[in-house]
Write a protein that holds these residues in place. Structure first.
Motif, PDB file in Angstrom:
ATOM      1  N   ALA A 179      31.386 -51.122 -36.188  1.00 45.00           N
ATOM      2  CA  ALA A 179      32.692 -50.552 -35.865  1.00 45.00           C
ATOM      3  C   ALA A 179      33.603 -51.587 -35.230  1.00 45.00           C
ATOM      4  O   ALA A 179      34.795 -51.689 -35.559  1.00 45.00           O
ATOM      5  CB  ALA A 179      32.520 -49.351 -34.931  1.00 45.00           C
ATOM      6  N   ALA A 180      33.039 -52.392 -34.329  1.00 43.18           N
ATOM      7  CA  ALA A 180      33.824 -53.438 -33.667  1.00 43.18           C
ATOM      8  C   ALA A 180      34.293 -54.474 -34.679  1.00 43.18           C
ATOM      9  O   ALA A 180      35.436 -54.944 -34.631  1.00 43.18           O
ATOM     10  CB  ALA A 180      32.995 -54.100 -32.573  1.00 43.18           C
ATOM     11  N   GLY A 181      33.410 -54.817 -35.620  1.00 36.54           N
ATOM     12  CA  GLY A 181      33.774 -55.777 -36.661  1.00 36.54           C
ATOM     13  C   GLY A 181      34.888 -55.254 -37.542  1.00 36.54           C
ATOM     14  O   GLY A 181      35.809 -55.998 -37.921  1.00 36.54           O
ATOM     15  N   PHE A 182      34.822 -53.966 -37.869  1.00 40.14           N
ATOM     16  CA  PHE A 182      35.865 -53.332 -38.679  1.00 40.14           C
ATOM     17  C   PHE A 182      37.219 -53.407 -37.972  1.00 40.14           C
ATOM     18  O   PHE A 182      38.231 -53.784 -38.571  1.00 40.14           O
ATOM     19  CB  PHE A 182      35.483 -51.872 -38.942  1.00 40.14           C
ATOM     20  N   LEU A 183      37.228 -53.056 -36.695  1.00 40.69           N
ATOM     21  CA  LEU A 183      38.476 -53.075 -35.931  1.00 40.69           C
ATOM     22  C   LEU A 183      38.994 -54.502 -35.726  1.00 40.69           C
ATOM     23  O   LEU A 183      40.204 -54.733 -35.717  1.00 40.69           O
ATOM     24  CB  LEU A 183      38.275 -52.378 -34.583  1.00 40.69           C
ATOM     25  N   MET A 184      38.064 -55.435 -35.596  1.00 37.83           N
ATOM     26  CA  MET A 184      38.472 -56.835 -35.448  1.00 37.83           C
ATOM     27  C   MET A 184      39.171 -57.315 -36.719  1.00 37.83           C
ATOM     28  O   MET A 184      40.180 -58.022 -36.672  1.00 37.83           O
ATOM     29  CB  MET A 184      37.248 -57.707 -35.138  1.00 37.83           C
ATOM     30  N   ARG A 185      38.623 -56.918 -37.877  1.00 37.45           N
ATOM     31  CA  ARG A 185      39.238 -57.303 -39.157  1.00 37.45           C
ATOM     32  C   ARG A 185      40.595 -56.645 -39.352  1.00 37.45           C
ATOM     33  O   ARG A 185      41.439 -57.147 -40.110  1.00 37.45           O
ATOM     34  CB  ARG A 185      38.298 -56.952 -40.320  1.00 37.45           C
ATOM     35  N   LYS A 186      40.788 -55.528 -38.677  1.00 38.91           N
ATOM     36  CA  LYS A 186      42.093 -54.849 -38.735  1.00 38.91           C
ATOM     37  C   LYS A 186      43.111 -55.539 -37.838  1.00 38.91           C
ATOM     38  O   LYS A 186      44.275 -55.163 -37.809  1.00 38.91           O
ATOM     39  CB  LYS A 186      41.956 -53.381 -38.315  1.00 38.91           C
ATOM     40  N   GLY A 187      42.656 -56.521 -37.072  1.00 41.85           N
ATOM     41  CA  GLY A 187      43.566 -57.319 -36.265  1.00 41.85           C
ATOM     42  C   GLY A 187      43.728 -56.897 -34.821  1.00 41.85           C
ATOM     43  O   GLY A 187      44.656 -57.343 -34.149  1.00 41.85           O
ATOM     44  N   PHE A 188      42.823 -56.060 -34.319  1.00 43.19           N
ATOM     45  CA  PHE A 188      42.937 -55.604 -32.939  1.00 43.19           C
ATOM     46  C   PHE A 188      42.203 -56.551 -31.990  1.00 43.19           C
ATOM     47  O   PHE A 188      41.205 -57.181 -32.353  1.00 43.19           O
ATOM     48  CB  PHE A 188      42.384 -54.184 -32.781  1.00 43.19           C
ATOM     49  N   GLY A 189      42.694 -56.644 -30.751  1.00 42.81           N
ATOM     50  CA  GLY A 189      42.092 -57.498 -29.753  1.00 42.81           C
ATOM     51  C   GLY A 189      40.843 -56.862 -29.164  1.00 42.81           C
ATOM     52  O   GLY A 189      40.610 -55.653 -29.301  1.00 42.81           O
ATOM     53  N   SER A 190      40.026 -57.671 -28.487  1.00 39.35           N
ATOM     54  CA  SER A 190      38.743 -57.194 -27.964  1.00 39.35           C
ATOM     55  C   SER A 190      38.911 -56.076 -26.941  1.00 39.35           C
ATOM     56  O   SER A 190      38.112 -55.129 -26.900  1.00 39.35           O
ATOM     57  CB  SER A 190      37.968 -58.361 -27.338  1.00 39.35           C
ATOM     58  N   SER A 191      39.941 -56.159 -26.098  1.00 40.37           N
ATOM     59  CA  SER A 191      40.123 -55.120 -25.082  1.00 40.37           C
ATOM     60  C   SER A 191      40.489 -53.790 -25.727  1.00 40.37           C
ATOM     61  O   SER A 191      39.985 -52.729 -25.313  1.00 40.37           O
ATOM     62  CB  SER A 191      41.200 -55.538 -24.075  1.00 40.37           C
ATOM     63  N   GLU A 192      41.359 -53.820 -26.749  1.00 43.49           N
ATOM     64  CA  GLU A 192      41.739 -52.585 -27.447  1.00 43.49           C
ATOM     65  C   GLU A 192      40.538 -51.995 -28.187  1.00 43.49           C
ATOM     66  O   GLU A 192      40.339 -50.773 -28.212  1.00 43.49           O
ATOM     67  CB  GLU A 192      42.878 -52.840 -28.441  1.00 43.49           C
ATOM     68  N   ILE A 193      39.718 -52.861 -28.775  1.00 43.02           N
ATOM     69  CA  ILE A 193      38.529 -52.406 -29.501  1.00 43.02           C
ATOM     70  C   ILE A 193      37.555 -51.721 -28.549  1.00 43.02           C
ATOM     71  O   ILE A 193      37.039 -50.631 -28.829  1.00 43.02           O
ATOM     72  CB  ILE A 193      37.844 -53.588 -30.212  1.00 43.02           C
ATOM     73  N   ARG A 194      37.300 -52.371 -27.416  1.00 41.04           N
ATOM     74  CA  ARG A 194      36.365 -51.809 -26.434  1.00 41.04           C
ATOM     75  C   ARG A 194      36.851 -50.455 -25.924  1.00 41.04           C
ATOM     76  O   ARG A 194      36.082 -49.481 -25.865  1.00 41.04           O
ATOM     77  CB  ARG A 194      36.188 -52.789 -25.271  1.00 41.04           C
ATOM     78  N   ARG A 195      38.119 -50.365 -25.578  1.00 39.46           N
ATOM     79  CA  ARG A 195      38.681 -49.094 -25.083  1.00 39.46           C
ATOM     80  C   ARG A 195      38.634 -48.010 -26.161  1.00 39.46           C
ATOM     81  O   ARG A 195      38.303 -46.845 -25.876  1.00 39.46           O
ATOM     82  CB  ARG A 195      40.127 -49.291 -24.634  1.00 39.46           C
TER      83      ARG A 195
END
Length: 208
Positions: A179-195
């Motif tokens: 899930a984190a990898g998917f969101l990272m590929r969508k261009g979101f930052g680590s803090s937004e992904i974690r939250r």
């Protein structure tokens, strides 16, 4: 200008190659009318008329036609005209011409992109996608800053997470990484992904 080769492109057009690396794409009828032949000198006045008048006018019409079908960035238009075989001077004048009528406007392009396919992407993905289209990074960041209130990166990341993962549930380590990898590929930052993923899992707890 010395003509080294006349290379046919199709039944109607050919590319004229010169010894200095320049080239022109002309209709075969124009080549015959201008008496252009391989391994012969082309008078400067003939070259100037073709490159500076005939092809510049044609490039302006081509640029207008290309912009009728879709909105393009300045670089996209320049690259397309270059691929079509127009000389640099014709490309420069054609782009300046359409810019004078605001037919190309990179700021408007960024705004349209953010309202369309970029609406659900994170900042990093937006910056990357528009950089590929030749849009100035500072311009993109400026527009993103203007739209900061409307484009909440955390809310976008959360929306993407819920859409991807479906009914909220606790994620095991493997699911979380995916899930984190998917969101990272969508261009979101680590803090937004974690939250976003914390909110997703907290929602699962709230259902019980």
């Amino acid at each position: 200008m010395f003509v080294t080769e006349i290379r046919p492109l199709n039944k109607k057009k050919s590319r004229i190659l010169f010894d200095d690396g320049e080239d022109l794409v002309l209709y075969n009828g124009e080549i015959r009318a201008s008496r252009i032949k391989e391994q012969e000198e082309l008078p400067d006045e003939v070259y100037e008329k073709l490159a500076g008048e005939v092809l510049t006018k044609r490039a302006k019409h081509r640029a207008m036609y290309l912009l009728l079908g879709q909105m393009r960035t300045k670089k996209e238009l320049e690259d397309k005209l270059r691929k079509d075989g127009y000389p640099e001077r014709a490309i420069e004048e054609a782009v300046s011409y359409v810019e004078s009528f605001h037919y190309i406007d990179d700021r408007a392009y960024v705004e349209q992109y953010l309202a369309g396919s970029g609406a659900k992407k994170g900042k990093k993905a937006v910056l990357y996608a528009l950089a590929q289209k030749g849009v100035d990074r500072e311009l993109v960041e400026s527009v993103l800053e203007e739209q900061e209130d409307a484009r909440d990166e955390y809310e976008l990341a959360k929306s993407a997470a819920f859409a991807k993962l479906g009914t909220p549930h606790r994620l095991d380590e493997k699911e979380y990484r995916r899930a984190a990898g998917f969101l990272m590929r969508k261009g979101f930052g680590s803090s937004e992904i974690r939250r976003a993923l914390e909110e997703y899992q907290d929602s699962a707890d709230k259902e019980f």
